[in-house]
Each structure stands twice: as C-alpha cells, then as structure tokens.
Design a protein around this motif. Structure first.
Motif, PDB file in Angstrom:
ATOM      1  N   GLU A 141       0.827  -1.206   0.000  1.00  0.00           N
ATOM      2  CA  GLU A 141       0.000   0.000   0.000  1.00  0.00           C
ATOM      3  C   GLU A 141       0.858   1.252   0.000  1.00  0.00           C
ATOM      4  O   GLU A 141       0.511   2.264  -0.622  1.00  0.00           O
ATOM      5  N   ARG A 142       1.984   1.216   0.698  1.00  0.00           N
ATOM      6  CA  ARG A 142       2.894   2.365   0.729  1.00  0.00           C
ATOM      7  C   ARG A 142       3.412   2.677  -0.674  1.00  0.00           C
ATOM      8  O   ARG A 142       3.561   3.840  -1.056  1.00  0.00           O
ATOM      9  N   GLU A 143       3.671   1.619  -1.441  1.00  0.00           N
ATOM     10  CA  GLU A 143       4.206   1.797  -2.788  1.00  0.00           C
ATOM     11  C   GLU A 143       3.134   2.210  -3.785  1.00  0.00           C
ATOM     12  O   GLU A 143       3.349   3.092  -4.613  1.00  0.00           O
ATOM     13  N   HIS A 144       1.956   1.570  -3.712  1.00  0.00           N
ATOM     14  CA  HIS A 144       0.948   1.738  -4.766  1.00  0.00           C
ATOM     15  C   HIS A 144      -0.236   2.614  -4.360  1.00  0.00           C
ATOM     16  O   HIS A 144      -1.089   2.903  -5.201  1.00  0.00           O
ATOM     17  N   GLY A 145      -0.307   3.016  -3.096  1.00  0.00           N
ATOM     18  CA  GLY A 145      -1.381   3.895  -2.680  1.00  0.00           C
ATOM     19  C   GLY A 145      -2.688   3.203  -2.389  1.00  0.00           C
ATOM     20  O   GLY A 145      -3.682   3.857  -2.048  1.00  0.00           O
ATOM     21  N   GLN A 146      -2.741   1.894  -2.510  1.00  0.00           N
ATOM     22  CA  GLN A 146      -3.925   1.120  -2.167  1.00  0.00           C
ATOM     23  C   GLN A 146      -3.513  -0.303  -1.824  1.00  0.00           C
ATOM     24  O   GLN A 146      -2.454  -0.772  -2.260  1.00  0.00           O
ATOM     25  N   ALA A 147      -4.333  -0.969  -1.031  1.00  0.00           N
ATOM     26  CA  ALA A 147      -4.026  -2.335  -0.628  1.00  0.00           C
ATOM     27  C   ALA A 147      -4.176  -3.270  -1.819  1.00  0.00           C
ATOM     28  O   ALA A 147      -4.876  -2.972  -2.789  1.00  0.00           O
ATOM     29  N   LEU A 148      -3.521  -4.413  -1.741  1.00  0.00           N
ATOM     30  CA  LEU A 148      -3.588  -5.393  -2.829  1.00  0.00           C
ATOM     31  C   LEU A 148      -5.021  -5.776  -3.130  1.00  0.00           C
ATOM     32  O   LEU A 148      -5.425  -5.866  -4.295  1.00  0.00           O
ATOM     33  N   TRP A 149      -5.821  -6.028  -2.078  1.00  0.00           N
ATOM     34  CA  TRP A 149      -7.186  -6.505  -2.301  1.00  0.00           C
ATOM     35  C   TRP A 149      -8.043  -5.429  -2.970  1.00  0.00           C
ATOM     36  O   TRP A 149      -8.967  -5.745  -3.731  1.00  0.00           O
ATOM     37  N   GLU A 150      -7.737  -4.154  -2.712  1.00  0.00           N
ATOM     38  CA  GLU A 150      -8.441  -3.076  -3.416  1.00  0.00           C
ATOM     39  C   GLU A 150      -8.031  -3.046  -4.882  1.00  0.00           C
ATOM     40  O   GLU A 150      -8.864  -2.860  -5.772  1.00  0.00           O
ATOM     41  N   MET A 151      -6.740  -3.260  -5.141  1.00  0.00           N
ATOM     42  CA  MET A 151      -6.259  -3.225  -6.513  1.00  0.00           C
ATOM     43  C   MET A 151      -6.839  -4.363  -7.344  1.00  0.00           C
ATOM     44  O   MET A 151      -7.145  -4.186  -8.526  1.00  0.00           O
ATOM     45  N   THR A 152      -7.018  -5.522  -6.726  1.00  0.00           N
ATOM     46  CA  THR A 152      -7.538  -6.655  -7.501  1.00  0.00           C
ATOM     47  C   THR A 152      -9.000  -6.462  -7.900  1.00  0.00           C
ATOM     48  O   THR A 152      -9.494  -7.157  -8.793  1.00  0.00           O
ATOM     49  N   ARG A 153      -9.679  -5.527  -7.248  1.00  0.00           N
ATOM     50  CA  ARG A 153     -11.071  -5.264  -7.611  1.00  0.00           C
ATOM     51  C   ARG A 153     -11.194  -4.462  -8.899  1.00  0.00           C
ATOM     52  O   ARG A 153     -12.200  -4.548  -9.598  1.00  0.00           O
ATOM     53  N   SER A 154     -10.163  -3.667  -9.204  1.00  0.00           N
ATOM     54  CA  SER A 154     -10.360  -2.653 -10.236  1.00  0.00           C
ATOM     55  C   SER A 154      -9.324  -2.653 -11.352  1.00  0.00           C
ATOM     56  O   SER A 154      -9.414  -1.837 -12.259  1.00  0.00           O
ATOM     57  N   THR A 155      -8.339  -3.523 -11.337  1.00  0.00           N
ATOM     58  CA  THR A 155      -7.301  -3.495 -12.360  1.00  0.00           C
ATOM     59  C   THR A 155      -7.070  -4.877 -12.951  1.00  0.00           C
ATOM     60  O   THR A 155      -7.585  -5.875 -12.480  1.00  0.00           O
ATOM     61  N   SER A 156      -6.231  -4.914 -13.984  1.00  0.00           N
ATOM     62  CA  SER A 156      -5.940  -6.184 -14.652  1.00  0.00           C
ATOM     63  C   SER A 156      -5.146  -7.123 -13.759  1.00  0.00           C
ATOM     64  O   SER A 156      -5.034  -8.319 -14.061  1.00  0.00           O
ATOM     65  N   ILE A 157      -4.592  -6.607 -12.666  1.00  0.00           N
ATOM     66  CA  ILE A 157      -3.840  -7.465 -11.756  1.00  0.00           C
ATOM     67  C   ILE A 157      -4.743  -8.558 -11.192  1.00  0.00           C
ATOM     68  O   ILE A 157      -4.271  -9.623 -10.775  1.00  0.00           O
ATOM     69  N   ASN A 158      -6.051  -8.321 -11.207  1.00  0.00           N
ATOM     70  CA  ASN A 158      -6.998  -9.325 -10.705  1.00  0.00           C
ATOM     71  C   ASN A 158      -6.909 -10.608 -11.525  1.00  0.00           C
ATOM     72  O   ASN A 158      -6.892 -11.713 -10.980  1.00  0.00           O
ATOM     73  N   ASP A 159      -6.834 -10.474 -12.854  1.00  0.00           N
ATOM     74  CA  ASP A 159      -6.733 -11.652 -13.712  1.00  0.00           C
ATOM     75  C   ASP A 159      -5.417 -12.393 -13.459  1.00  0.00           C
ATOM     76  O   ASP A 159      -5.405 -13.628 -13.385  1.00  0.00           O
TER      77      ASP A 159
END
Length: 394
Positions: A179-197
């Motif tokens: 979160e410090r690096e990307h500004g959001q937690a991993l689980w938040e990022m997986t909801r909205s970006t291609s990282i989820n796939d």
C-alpha cells in the motif's frame, strides 16, 4: 619482539596478530565472507534470469526440441537474434547452475572446427514452466507459469525497494509495504485493475498442483466428509477437484461478491459434479458444512484477523464427535528441519508475504491462534513441499 610488515594492498604497516597459519585462516574467512555477501547481493539476478526465461519462452523452446536443445536451437525456437548467442549462453549458465535447467552431454558444433555445443534439457522445475502449447514434455495441467509470473512482475517487486523506510516507520503495521508503494491495498487493486486476472491465474495454477498432491498423497483428509466449504475459493478449482474425487461431498465456494460474479457455472467448475458458489465475507459468516477448507488464506492476514476467520469456521462446522474440522493448507515454518531448500523458501516467503502484512508461521504461532479461536486440537502433515496440511478440530 613484535614484528611489523607492510601490506601490499595499502602500503600501510600492520602488526602481526598471530602465526602465519592463523593469519592465513583469517584471510580465508574474510574471502569466504565476501563470497557469501556477493552471493546474497546478486541473488535477485537469479529471479530476473528466471523471469527472462519465462518471457522469452525457453522452457517451451526446449520442449519443442524434443527436450534437448543447443544454443542455436534455442535462438531459432525463440526467435532471438543470432548475434545475441553469447548473452543467451550466459543466461543459460545461470539457470543451469541454479537448477532450473540441466546441461547434458555436449555435441559437435554445427560450425565444425572440433568445437562442441552444450545441450540443455528440462528439470522437474522447468517442466512445470512448459505452457499448454508445449509438446507434452511438461505437465500442462499443472503448469506454474502464472504462479511464477506474478511475484516477478513489477507491481509485486517494486514495493521491496522501499523496505527500509517502511520497516523503520512505527506505523508500518497500519500501512502495508504494498500500500505504501501503490497507494492502495492489494485486495483493493484486484477489484479494479488487470492485476486481478493475473492474481486469479496464479492462484488457479498453484491450486491445481497442490490439490493434485493432496488428493494423491493424503486423500484420507476428506474421509467421512459429506459437505465442505472452500473459503476464498475463487473460481472453484480446489472445490471442483474435491468434487470430482469424492462425488458424494457437497462442495460450496465462498468468496467476495465481485469474485463470485465471474465464477464458472457449477457444472463447468467440477465437470458435472455440482459446486455451489456463495457470495459472502469470511470475517462475518461461513455457510454451515461438515468441513471448511482454507487453502493459502490465513498467511495473508495478521494473527487477530486469522482468529476472527477461524471463529467463523468453528461456528460453521459440527463438534469434533460429529466429524467437524477445518482443513488448512499453509506453511508451517521449520516443518522440515533437514531440508535446507524448504527452510529457506519458507523464510523467504515469510519476508515476501510481509508486503501485505501477512505472515508465515511456526507451529507455536499456529497453536496460539488455534487456542485463541477456541479449537481443542490439531494435526500437521508436512507433505506439500514448503507447505503442510493442518487438520484443526473444534
């Protein structure tokens, strides 16, 4: 009288501190220490070499060459420029020394002139990196390319460049390294970006192999189970494997609504054996079942969060006399004390999972969580490489 000598490296005068043999031993220790430091400092090069091999498609190239390829073969099969042969040779040397590939006997070089060319072959590790398009040299259904690609991607690697300021911050527990690096937690990022796939593909690849191992090496884990909830089971890969092996077990997958929305149809998940998908939050409720499966879930969370999850599990299952249990697939650090590779992998994974404030745990740490969650007993079976099966009883 104490003698003095001039150091050939810095032209300074030093006092002898012992016999020549003692001085020789100290010097050899210094050189060994420097060697070990360089070995650790350059360790990331092995990771980058593995990533390059995956990106280039070297495992597939060797498979298409009937499992044995020279450097010219690799250049031709991967489409790399022939002028870069020396670079590929150096890449393959690292990957061979580190055990990803193996070097077989040499054969006469195509150029003649009495030279010989190295022949590279797959190992048990690199066979897992042959894609579905390979020629059968690997085991495509257990392919680990997605599982290896995720930790080697830029999104997952860059947080560790900021480890020092994070670990020196007294608020580190409140904001993960990710979160410090990307500004959001991993689980938040997986909801909205291609990282989820990419994340789901990673988990699916890992689950296929691990569930094959569980069902092959320890199928009795599911003995007497009539219903099971796979908590955090995503697309149902684990539940489907269990349903195919034990058609009498009613399998349910619990995951968050946005995950369940993309889940396959029940019959597609288990090849005709129905797997039910339920949207929900494991911190608040787990559907009733004979057993609950937690495959690689608890290491993502801190102790207090694990206790909350396990308390919900305990509510969902019958008492021990009724056969209720929780099946945990996770690491037990130190479970294989004689296996140095396993021990180092567990320690590395513990530091790695720290980037989302997760943890790998020793048995004593697991025991404390189990007791706090209200369970009475447990059994550990360290049969899954660096992971174990833990049966937890209410």
């Amino acid at each position: 009288m104490e003698l003095a000598h001039v150091c050939m490296f810095c032209n300074s005068t030093h006092r002898n501190r012992g016999t020549p043999m003692e001085e020789q031993q100290r010097t050899e220790e210094l050189l060994q220490g420097q060697l070990e430091l360089w070995h650790h400092a350059l360790g990331y090069i092995k990771s980058m070499a593995l990533k390059c091999a995956l990106d280039v498609g070297i495992p597939d190239a060797i498979a298409r060459c009937d499992g044995a390829a020279t450097l010219p073969d690799l250049l031709a099969a991967t489409g790399l420029p022939p002028c870069n042969l020396s670079y590929v040779r150096r890449l393959m040397r690292v990957l061979t020394i580190s055990g990803i590939f193996q070097q077989q006997q040499k054969q006469p070089a195509s150029s003649g002139e009495g030279q010989q060319e190295a022949v590279y072959a797959l190992t048990p590790a690199s066979r897992l990196l042959v894609s579905e398009d390979g020629n059968g040299q690997g085991a495509p259904s257990f392919g680990q390319i997605p599982a290896m690609s995720l930790p080697l991607c830029r999104t997952f690697m860059t947080p560790f460049l900021g480890m020092h300021p994070w670990i020196a911050d007294e608020r580190a527990a409140a904001t993960s390294l990710f979160e410090r690096e990307h500004g959001q937690a991993l689980w938040e990022m997986t909801r909205s970006t291609s990282i989820n796939d990419e994340f789901n593909q990673c988990m699916t690849a890992d689950t296929r192999l691990i569930m094959h191992a569980v069902l092959t090496l320890s199928p009795d884990v599911f003995e007497g189970v009539t219903s099971l909830v796979d908590v955090g089971g995503a697309n149902g890969t684990a539940a489907a494997a269990i349903a195919r092996a034990f058609p009498h077990i009613n399998c349910t997958v619990l995951d968050l609504p946005h995950v369940i929305e993309n889940a396959p149809a029940p019959d597609e998940a288990a090849g005709g054996n129905t797997v039910r998908f339920v949207a929900g939050d494991m911190f608040h409720h787990i559907p009733p079942a004979h057993a609950v499966l937690l495959k690689w879930i608890l290491h993502d969370w801190n102790d207090d969060e694990c206790i909350k999850i396990l308390r919900q599990c305990k509510k969902a299952i019958p008492i021990r006399d009724g056969g209720g249990k929780v099946i945990i697939i996770d690491s037990v650090v130190g479970s294989n004390p004689c296996d140095n590779i396993c021990n180092e992998t567990q320690a590395l994974f513990d530091l790695y999972i720290m980037f989302i404030n997760g943890a790998e745990r020793e048995e004593r740490e697991w025991k404390r969580i189990f007791v706090e969650a209200g369970f009475s007993d447990y059994k550990i079976m360290p049969i899954l490489g660096f992971r174990s099966i833990i049966e937890l009883y209410p």
